[in-house]
Design a protein around this motif. Structure first.
Motif: not given
Length: 276
Positions: A241-270
């Protein structure tokens, strides 16, 4: 609402920590002939002195003979004995010939003569109980705390399915369990050392606060990365629903949210690798 208390003891392992649906007090009966364990017990909670007390003003006995002195002592003793007899009469009325128990928890003192009389009747008496325990006994067992025996009735009594004394080293602990509808419970924390006990206390406190907040707010946020994944999905839908450069900011923020779930499997493996 429900009250709880934490009772701590350096003993055994942290796996022996448990929830007691009742009360744990850090003192026991003060007479060797009193029962160490009673079942189906009536609980009398009181704040009445059962011992000889000095008057608040200076006073003394004046007598002319030994017989007169003995008469004065008996009169003074009778004042305390009458109160003890009221407890015994109530116990006989509610217990009768059954094998039910009777426990007296008194905030004030009980002298040796009174303890002897109560012990002969099979009554367990605890003296000089802490005020906070007196309040919790009523919440756990029911009944009413009394400040006088002048109008003592069966309705003033609480009830517990089990009362027993546990001795650990030089310390005595009294357990009141199997209460009918306890509004006060005890978390008995055990551990091999103070460091472990401190960790358990912090974990228990954090957990109880989290439950309280969930009840107060009527909302629960799931863990293990579920919240972050939900935000990611919502932002992925929102970026369309977002147009222009703001869309890239929303997408970057969404990708940043996946960092925490992706860290969990590595921590559990260690953690699993270290455990192995």
């Amino acid at each position: 609402s429900m009250w709880y208390q934490r009772r701590v003891r350096e003993h055994k392992t942290e796996m022996d920590t448990k929830l007691v649906k009742g009360l744990v007090m850090d003192h026991g009966a003060r007479h060797p002939d009193m029962p160490k364990k009673v079942t189906d017990a009536f609980i009398l909670t009181c704040n009445v002195s059962l011992e000889y007390e000095k008057s608040e003003v200076n006073s003394g006995f004046f007598y002319k003979s030994a017989a007169e002195r003995e008469k004065l002592v008996k009169a003074e003793r009778a004042f305390c004995d009458d109160k003890v007899q009221q407890i015994i009469d109530l116990k006989r009325a509610v217990v009768g010939d059954s094998d039910k128990g009777f426990v007296v928890v008194n905030q004030k003192g009980v002298d040796p003569n009174s303890l002897d009389a109560l012990a002969r009747e099979g009554i367990v008496a605890l003296r000089r109980a802490k005020r906070r325990n007196m309040e919790r006994i009523v919440l756990a067992c029911g009944g009413t705390a009394v400040n006088s025996f002048d109008d003592l009735k069966p309705e003033h009594l609480g009830h517990a399915g089990l009362f027993y004394e546990h001795v650990l080293g030089d310390d005595k602990y009294s357990f009141i369990e199997e209460c009918d509808n306890p509004q006060s419970v005890t978390i008995l924390i055990k551990g091999p050392n103070k460091h472990t006990i401190t960790q358990i206390k912090d974990a228990v406190r954090d957990g109880l606060r989290a439950v309280k907040n969930a009840i107060d707010d009527q909302k629960v946020v799931p863990g293990a990365g579920a919240f972050e994944i939900a935000i990611y999905k919502a932002l992925e839908e929102y970026k369309n629903e977002v147009r222009g450069k703001c869309r890239l900011g929303v997408e970057a923020f969404a990708e940043a949210m996946l960092i925490i779930p992706s860290v969990w499997p590595r921590m559990l493996a260690m953690m699993l690798r270290n455990a192995l």
